[in-house]
Design an enzyme around this catalytic site. Structure first.
Site, mmCIF file in Angstrom:
data_model
loop_
_atom_site.group_PDB
_atom_site.id
_atom_site.type_symbol
_atom_site.label_atom_id
_atom_site.label_comp_id
_atom_site.label_asym_id
_atom_site.label_seq_id
_atom_site.Cartn_x
_atom_site.Cartn_y
_atom_site.Cartn_z
ATOM 1 N N CYS A 85 42.915 50.507 39.173
ATOM 2 C CA CYS A 85 44.430 50.579 39.129
ATOM 3 C C CYS A 85 45.052 50.772 37.663
ATOM 4 O O CYS A 85 45.094 51.542 36.893
ATOM 5 C CB CYS A 85 44.846 49.351 39.966
ATOM 6 N N HIS A 202 41.654 50.278 45.262
ATOM 7 C CA HIS A 202 41.085 48.745 44.761
ATOM 8 C C HIS A 202 39.739 48.475 45.701
ATOM 9 O O HIS A 202 39.691 47.887 46.456
ATOM 10 C CB HIS A 202 42.101 47.656 45.143
ATOM 11 N N GLU A 204 37.637 46.201 44.875
ATOM 12 C CA GLU A 204 37.404 44.861 44.840
ATOM 13 C C GLU A 204 38.153 44.253 46.029
ATOM 14 O O GLU A 204 37.940 43.131 46.283
ATOM 15 C CB GLU A 204 37.681 44.246 43.448
#
Lengths: 224, 83
Positions: A85, A202, A204
């Site tokens: 990002c 993302h 994560e």
């Protein structure tokens, strides 16, 4: 053996990233940018957020900070480097990867789950996926439109450096599945070495399963 | 040494979509104005001391290429005036 998650003023995904990596049994810690990379660094994440308030252009300021010089040297020496990002915006601004991520075509911030097609499964980041596999990752960005000239994008694709493209749930790369107007639906790409990658979605946030997907686990396992 | 102001204008290359400019154009149309296009640009004014206008221009060019513009999507012009 430590993955350094580099925190700039305005980063806000650094803790999430450390938590996700730790859950996978990977040693990771936050590193304040001004302290530089620790000598035991074996991997680097440039996390999401709004470093320097997105002043000038998203990622522009962080990309020119001293720690990114150290990240560039580590990347050139083969250390895995992942920009997520805002970290992807930093990576492109720093020239670790080609192109630029700029204002979404809709001019709106998009925060939702998207589908990604694995374009190249022969990289450290995608070895846990099948070629053409469709993944579900969250995005959250206002400046995620990948821009690169058609010629350069075509050369990049020929070199197998496009990692992910936005697609529909059936894996079709179509305009309707492109959340930000990215050229060629590109969502993630490789640097000159395949140990360097950036992506707007993302991984994560798709690791612990508490917000709907664990498809990011295999990507983060590149750091194992 | 003399004092100069270098005015750097950074704009998107032709063909690169500018959603903010497009939104602004639509807002002008909603206000009843008639226009066929709107382009936006960033302008930076750099005050600097230099031996000559040429030297001021060289420094402003380096600053532009290193930070103010991103050559993937931007073109730029620089004008130098004595201050």
């Amino acid at each position: 053996m430590t993955v350094a998650v580099v925190q700039f003023g305005g980063s806000n995904c650094d803790r999430d990233t450390v938590r996700a990596l730790t859950a996978l049994g990977i040693d990771a810690r936050r590193v304040w940018h001004d302290d530089g990379l620790p000598p035991e660094t074996t991997g680097v994440v440039l996390p999401g957020g709004f470093s320097y308030g997105d002043y000038l252009r998203a990622g522009a300021m962080a990309a020119r900070s001293p720690v990114v010089e150290a990240v560039r040297e580590a990347a050139a020496a083969g250390t895995p480097v992942l920009g997520i990002c805002n970290g992807a915006q930093v990576g492109c601004e720093a020239g670790l990867t080609p192109g630029v991520f700029t204002v979404n075509r809709s001019a709106r911030f998009r925060c939702e789950h998207v589908h990604l097609r694995v374009e190249n499964a022969d990289t450290p980041w995608t070895a846990g996926y099948e070629p053409g596999e469709v993944l579900r990752f969250p995005i959250a960005h206002g400046e995620g439109r990948f821009e690169l000239s058609a010629d350069r994008l075509s050369a990049l694709a020929d070199d197998d450096r496009v990692l992910f493209r936005y697609c529909d749930e059936n894996g079709r790369v179509v305009d309707a599945a492109n959340p930000n107007g990215s050229t060629g639906n590109v969502a993630g790409l490789l640097g000159e070495r395949d140990t360097v990658a950036v992506l707007m979605p993302h991984p994560e946030r798709a690791t612990l399963g508490d917000i709907g997907s664990t498809d990011g686990r295999a990507l983060l396992r590149a750091f194992v | 040494m003399s004092e100069y102001t270098a005015t750097v204008t950074v704009r998107l290359k032709a063909g690169v979509h500018d959603p903010e400019a497009e939104t602004t154009r639509r807002a002008l149309e909603r206000l009843g104005f008639d226009l066929s296009a709107l382009r936006a640009a960033d302008q930076f004014e750099l005050d600097l001391d230099a031996e000559s206008a040429e030297s001021a221009r060289e420094r402003a060019t380096e600053m532009t290429e290193r930070l103010l513009a991103n050559p993937t999507i931007h073109d730029h012009d620089i004008e130098v005036e004595p201050r």
